[in-house]
Design a protein around this motif. Structure first.
Motif, mmCIF file in Angstrom:
data_model
loop_
_atom_site.group_PDB
_atom_site.id
_atom_site.type_symbol
_atom_site.label_atom_id
_atom_site.label_comp_id
_atom_site.label_asym_id
_atom_site.label_seq_id
_atom_site.Cartn_x
_atom_site.Cartn_y
_atom_site.Cartn_z
ATOM 1 N N PRO A 106 0.824 -1.222 0.000
ATOM 2 C CA PRO A 106 0.000 0.000 0.000
ATOM 3 C C PRO A 106 0.850 1.260 0.000
ATOM 4 O O PRO A 106 1.871 1.348 0.676
ATOM 5 C CB PRO A 106 -0.809 -0.121 1.302
ATOM 6 N N ALA A 107 0.424 2.234 -0.783
ATOM 7 C CA ALA A 107 1.153 3.503 -0.882
ATOM 8 C C ALA A 107 0.155 4.649 -0.831
ATOM 9 O O ALA A 107 -1.010 4.484 -1.192
ATOM 10 C CB ALA A 107 1.955 3.550 -2.185
ATOM 11 N N PRO A 108 0.587 5.830 -0.389
ATOM 12 C CA PRO A 108 -0.321 6.976 -0.355
ATOM 13 C C PRO A 108 -0.667 7.417 -1.765
ATOM 14 O O PRO A 108 0.167 7.374 -2.668
ATOM 15 C CB PRO A 108 0.514 8.053 0.369
ATOM 16 N N LEU A 109 -1.895 7.785 -1.954
ATOM 17 C CA LEU A 109 -2.329 8.258 -3.265
ATOM 18 C C LEU A 109 -2.953 9.631 -3.103
ATOM 19 O O LEU A 109 -3.757 9.853 -2.195
ATOM 20 C CB LEU A 109 -3.339 7.290 -3.877
ATOM 21 N N PRO A 110 -2.634 10.591 -3.994
ATOM 22 C CA PRO A 110 -1.656 10.411 -5.073
ATOM 23 C C PRO A 110 -0.223 10.628 -4.568
ATOM 24 O O PRO A 110 -0.003 11.368 -3.616
ATOM 25 C CB PRO A 110 -2.040 11.495 -6.060
ATOM 26 N N LEU A 111 0.741 9.969 -5.214
ATOM 27 C CA LEU A 111 2.151 10.204 -4.914
ATOM 28 C C LEU A 111 2.594 11.527 -5.518
ATOM 29 O O LEU A 111 2.049 11.969 -6.533
ATOM 30 C CB LEU A 111 3.007 9.080 -5.493
ATOM 31 N N PRO A 112 3.593 12.195 -4.938
ATOM 32 C CA PRO A 112 4.175 13.365 -5.590
ATOM 33 C C PRO A 112 4.694 12.970 -6.979
ATOM 34 O O PRO A 112 5.144 11.829 -7.176
ATOM 35 C CB PRO A 112 5.320 13.766 -4.660
ATOM 36 N N PRO A 113 4.670 13.869 -7.954
ATOM 37 C CA PRO A 113 5.046 13.508 -9.327
ATOM 38 C C PRO A 113 6.429 12.865 -9.445
ATOM 39 O O PRO A 113 6.598 11.887 -10.172
ATOM 40 C CB PRO A 113 4.988 14.844 -10.068
ATOM 41 N N ALA A 114 7.419 13.399 -8.722
ATOM 42 C CA ALA A 114 8.767 12.832 -8.833
ATOM 43 C C ALA A 114 8.812 11.397 -8.328
ATOM 44 O O ALA A 114 9.454 10.531 -8.925
ATOM 45 C CB ALA A 114 9.765 13.696 -8.069
ATOM 46 N N LEU A 115 8.099 11.135 -7.239
ATOM 47 C CA LEU A 115 8.078 9.785 -6.681
ATOM 48 C C LEU A 115 7.269 8.846 -7.572
ATOM 49 O O LEU A 115 7.613 7.672 -7.739
ATOM 50 C CB LEU A 115 7.499 9.820 -5.270
ATOM 51 N N LEU A 116 6.208 9.372 -8.165
ATOM 52 C CA LEU A 116 5.420 8.569 -9.095
ATOM 53 C C LEU A 116 6.260 8.174 -10.309
ATOM 54 O O LEU A 116 6.193 7.035 -10.791
ATOM 55 C CB LEU A 116 4.181 9.344 -9.540
ATOM 56 N N ALA B 39 7.277 12.931 -14.778
ATOM 57 C CA ALA B 39 8.503 13.741 -14.762
ATOM 58 C C ALA B 39 8.233 15.144 -15.279
ATOM 59 O O ALA B 39 8.771 16.127 -14.754
ATOM 60 C CB ALA B 39 9.581 13.059 -15.609
ATOM 61 N N ARG B 40 7.396 15.246 -16.302
ATOM 62 C CA ARG B 40 7.050 16.590 -16.803
ATOM 63 C C ARG B 40 6.240 17.363 -15.768
ATOM 64 O O ARG B 40 6.419 18.580 -15.611
ATOM 65 C CB ARG B 40 6.277 16.465 -18.117
ATOM 66 N N ASP B 41 5.352 16.656 -15.060
ATOM 67 C CA ASP B 41 4.586 17.322 -14.004
ATOM 68 C C ASP B 41 5.500 17.801 -12.877
ATOM 69 O O ASP B 41 5.270 18.859 -12.281
ATOM 70 C CB ASP B 41 3.533 16.368 -13.441
ATOM 71 N N ALA B 42 6.534 17.012 -12.585
ATOM 72 C CA ALA B 42 7.479 17.400 -11.539
ATOM 73 C C ALA B 42 8.357 18.563 -11.976
ATOM 74 O O ALA B 42 8.908 19.278 -11.136
ATOM 75 C CB ALA B 42 8.353 16.206 -11.160
#
Length: 406
Positions: free
Chosen positions: A135-145, A176-179
């Protein structure tokens, strides 16, 4: 947390280590030391980064368990990047448990992704996938995603599932573009280029042609009898016979497959299998023994027919016989495949990733260095090995991990 620390942390999250250093370069308190360590890691000075993070972990007080755990996670990522695969995984697990207990789910997810990347490097694909499935927190930060999707893509590539790999890389690229971190975008683009470079050669009917990963996947899913020189197995219709520990048998199988539907002379088989320049009666007797062993190994897939000149391969079910070979035939190709990722590897890390002894790896590195294909820097335990990648080729098929049907 004061304003300078906050500003430095935001700069690091945005991928701007220089802006972070401008704010904390002259400070020696624990939060500043930690941020300086992360900044130095982003700038590529991994040795200095490790020292700073350890100083920060010691400087945080006993009530600052979360801050110390974050330092451990950062140090684990530095160890991964510097290919210190022997770094204690228990320390990372303990840090992740502390972060979860205190509600820091994002950094706990980062720790989980670091461990998954390590497992991927050493070929433990199922374990890496299981770790990502927690289980992971959603949503993840863009870089971590983006990092998560890169690991998923790596697992799919190693399993030769190009469709899921392409989808994961597309999701990683968008994240990556979102980050808006240029280095992360470049890393994803470099990973995606693997799909567009030759990964193997197909040898059939006396002709060889390069194959992309998607084409390799199609060949392995076809009804052909495939002698796979990338994994040293013979496969057809989902049946896989490994000859990885029987090099003589594999050499014979490959020679017969390359000549199919023709035959191979006994003298040529002797030269290929035993390295003898001139075949005498003892070599021919040994050849008969090895051909008998190969017949037994491949009895469900093919027969070996004696001809007036030598032997020929006849598949039982397959419509054709092909050889899947590496894009470049190279001694110690597995070592070169890891070095080709552009990172600096220690011999101990290479041994762990390849599942062999450090002495064997060291001999391979010495031979590659003598041939000008690898070079070392540093001394003792700090000694690291690098090599430029082979232009235009991907190394996916040289890395450990099962292919479909394996």
């Amino acid at each position: 947390m004061d304003s300078l620390i906050t500003a430095a942390a935001r700069a690091l999250a945005a991928g701007d280590p220089l802006a972070a250093l401008k704010r904390v370069a002259l400070r020696d308190d624990a939060p500043a030391l930690a941020l300086r360590g992360i900044a130095m890691a982003q700038l590529g000075d991994l040795a200095r980064a490790k020292v700073l993070l350890r100083r920060a972990a010691r400087a945080f007080g006993p009530r600052e368990a979360v801050a110390r755990a974050r330092c451990v996670v950062a140090e684990a990522e530095i160890a991964l990047v510097s290919r210190d695969l022997g770094w204690p995984a228990r320390a990372l697990d303990a840090a992740r448990a502390i972060l979860l207990a205190h509600g820091d789910h994002v950094n706990a997810a980062q720790a989980r992704h670091i461990e998954a990347r390590r497992l991927l490097l050493i070929g433990r694909l199922d374990a890496a996938e299981e770790r990502l499935g927690e289980p992971a927190p959603l949503p993840l930060p863009p870089a971590l995603l983006a990092a998560r999707e890169m690991v998923l893509a790596g697992i799919a590539l190693r399993r030769l599932r190009t469709g899921p790999a392409r989808a994961a890389l597309e999701r990683a690229g968008q994240a990556a573009r979102d980050a808006d971190i240029p280095a992360l975008t470049a890393e994803v683009a470099a990973a995606a280029s693997v799909l567009h470079r030759p990964a193997a050669r197909l040898i059939a009917g006396g002709q060889a042609r390069p194959l992309l990963l998607a084409a390799v996947e199609a060949v392995l899913a076809s009804d052909a009898l495939v002698v796979d020189a990338c994994r040293h197995v013979v496969r057809d219709a989902g049946v896989v016979v490994s000859l990885a520990t029987r090099p003589v048998l594999f050499a014979l199988a490959r020679a017969l497959a390359e000549a199919w539907p023709g035959d191979v002379s006994r003298d040529r088989l002797v030269r290929l299998a035993f390295g003898a320049k001139v075949a005498d009666e003892s070599h021919r007797a040994r050849l008969r023994v090895e051909i008998g062993r190969l017949r037994a190994a491949l009895r469900a897939q093919a027969t070996l027919r004696a001809t007036s000149q030598g032997f020929a391969l006849a598949p039982r079910r397959a419509s054709e016989v092909v050889v899947l070979a590496r894009p470049v035939e190279e001694a110690h190709a597995g070592v070169l495949a890891f070095l080709a990722d552009g990172e600096a590897w220690s011999s101990s890390a290479l041994a762990l990733a390849l599942g062999t002894s450090q002495r064997t790896v060291q001999r391979a590195l010495d031979e590659l260095a003598a041939a000008g294909k690898a070079q070392a820097f540093g001394h003792g335990r700090a000694r690291r090995w690098v090599t430029p990648p082979v232009p235009g080729f991907t190394t996916t098929l040289l890395l450990p991990g099962p292919l479909p049907g394996g």
